[in-house]
Design a protein around this motif. Structure first.
Motif, PDB file in Angstrom:
ATOM      1  N   SER A  17       0.873  -1.301   0.154  1.00 49.65           N
ATOM      2  CA  SER A  17      -0.010  -0.192   0.207  1.00 49.65           C
ATOM      3  C   SER A  17       0.970   1.159   0.108  1.00 49.65           C
ATOM      4  O   SER A  17       1.120   1.827   1.243  1.00 49.65           O
ATOM      5  CB  SER A  17      -0.884  -0.230   1.101  1.00 49.65           C
ATOM      6  OG  SER A  17      -1.774   1.276   1.311  1.00 49.65           O
ATOM      7  N   THR A  20      -0.068   4.360   2.082  1.00 45.53           N
ATOM      8  CA  THR A  20       0.018   4.264   3.491  1.00 45.53           C
ATOM      9  C   THR A  20       1.523   4.372   3.750  1.00 45.53           C
ATOM     10  O   THR A  20       1.862   4.885   4.839  1.00 45.53           O
ATOM     11  CB  THR A  20      -0.660   3.130   3.957  1.00 45.53           C
ATOM     12  OG1 THR A  20      -2.171   2.684   3.520  1.00 45.53           O
ATOM     13  CG2 THR A  20      -0.545   2.670   5.261  1.00 45.53           C
ATOM     14  N   ALA A 145      -3.821  11.953   7.064  1.00 48.18           N
ATOM     15  CA  ALA A 145      -4.244  11.045   5.850  1.00 48.18           C
ATOM     16  C   ALA A 145      -5.263  12.146   5.234  1.00 48.18           C
ATOM     17  O   ALA A 145      -5.688  11.799   4.175  1.00 48.18           O
ATOM     18  CB  ALA A 145      -4.705   9.795   6.215  1.00 48.18           C
TER      19      ALA A 145
END
Length: 203
Positions: A17, A20, A145
Motif C-alpha cells: 500500500s 499508506t 491522511a
C-alpha cells in the motif's frame, strides 16, 4: 469454515500500500501555532475519532475517551488556564497570563485524549496507558491522511489538577495528549531520526 463472504470490516488486505507506507514514513508534526483554518468539520472529526479508537485494546476496555475542544470552549478553557496562572503568580507578567489563555486557541480544533486506565484483575494498567498513546498516534495519522496538519503535545495543562477539573476529568483520569488539528502551508524540514543500528537488536 463458513462459506459466507467476508464483510468489509473482516476483509484482509494483502500486497503493498504505497500511499499508506509513504504517510507512515513521511509524517511530520506541525507546530500548534502554525495551525490555522480550515479545521475538520464534525463529520471529519467523527471519522478521525473512529480511526483513533481502532487501536490494540486488551480486554476491550476502551481505556480512553476523547474531549473535542472547539468554538467557544477554546476561549472558556483558555480563561480557566489564565486564571490558574494568575492565581499562582499574582504579580506575574500579563504576557504569561495571555500565553496560558491562548494554549487551546492556536489550532481550530483540539482533541484531548484522556487515559482512563484503572486497576483490572487481568490487564495491567500499563497496557491500558499504552493503548491511549496508540489512540493519540492513530488520531494524528488520521488527520494527516485527511489532508490536515496535527501536533500531539501536553504542556502544563495536562498535569494541573485544577485545569483537569475544568475540563471535566474524573479523579482517576489523565491526559495522554492534546492533539491540535488544522491546516498550514508551513514547510516542514526533514528531522533526523535514530539510526536503526542504535535502537535495534535481534534476540
Amino acid at each position: 469454515m463458513s462459506d459466507q463472504p467476508a464483510t468489509q470490516a473482516e476483509t484482509h488486505f494483502t500486497g503493498d500500500s504505497p500511499e499508506t507506507l509513504t504517510l507512515l514514513k513521511t509524517r511530520r508534526s506541525t507546530g500548534a501555532r502554525l495551525l490555522d483554518e480550515p479545521g475538520p468539520d464534525r463529520a471529519q472529526i467523527a471519522e478521525m475519532l473512529t480511526i483513533a479508537a481502532r487501536v490494540p485494546d486488551h480486554g476491550k476496555l476502551a481505556p480512553w475517551r476523547f474531549v473535542v475542544i472547539a468554538g467557544e470552549a477554546r476561549a472558556r478553557l483558555g480563561d480557566a488556564a489564565a486564571a490558574i496562572v494568575k492565581a499562582d503568580n499574582p504579580d506575574g507578567e500579563e504576557a504569561q497570563i495571555e500565553k496560558a489563555r491562548g494554549l487551546l486557541q492556536r489550532a481550530p480544533i483540539v482533541i484531548a485524549v484522556i487515559s482512563r486506565a484503572r486497576p483490572h484483575p487481568r490487564i495491567p494498567e500499563w497496557e491500558q496507558v499504552l493503548s491511549a498513546g496508540a489512540a493519540c498516534q492513530n488520531l494524528i495519522l488520521a488527520a494527516t491522511a485527511m489532508g490536515f496538519r496535527a501536533n500531539w503535545i501536553t504542556e502544563w495543562i495536562a498535569f494541573d489538577r485544577r485545569f483537569l477539573d475544568a475540563l471535566g476529568l474524573a479523579a482517576d483520569e489523565r491526559i495522554a495528549g492534546y492533539v491540535h488539528i488544522g491546516s498550514s502551508d508551513a514547510q516542514r524540514s526533514h528531522r533526523a531520526r535514530p539510526d536503526l543500528a542504535d535502537i535495534v537488536t535481534w534476540a
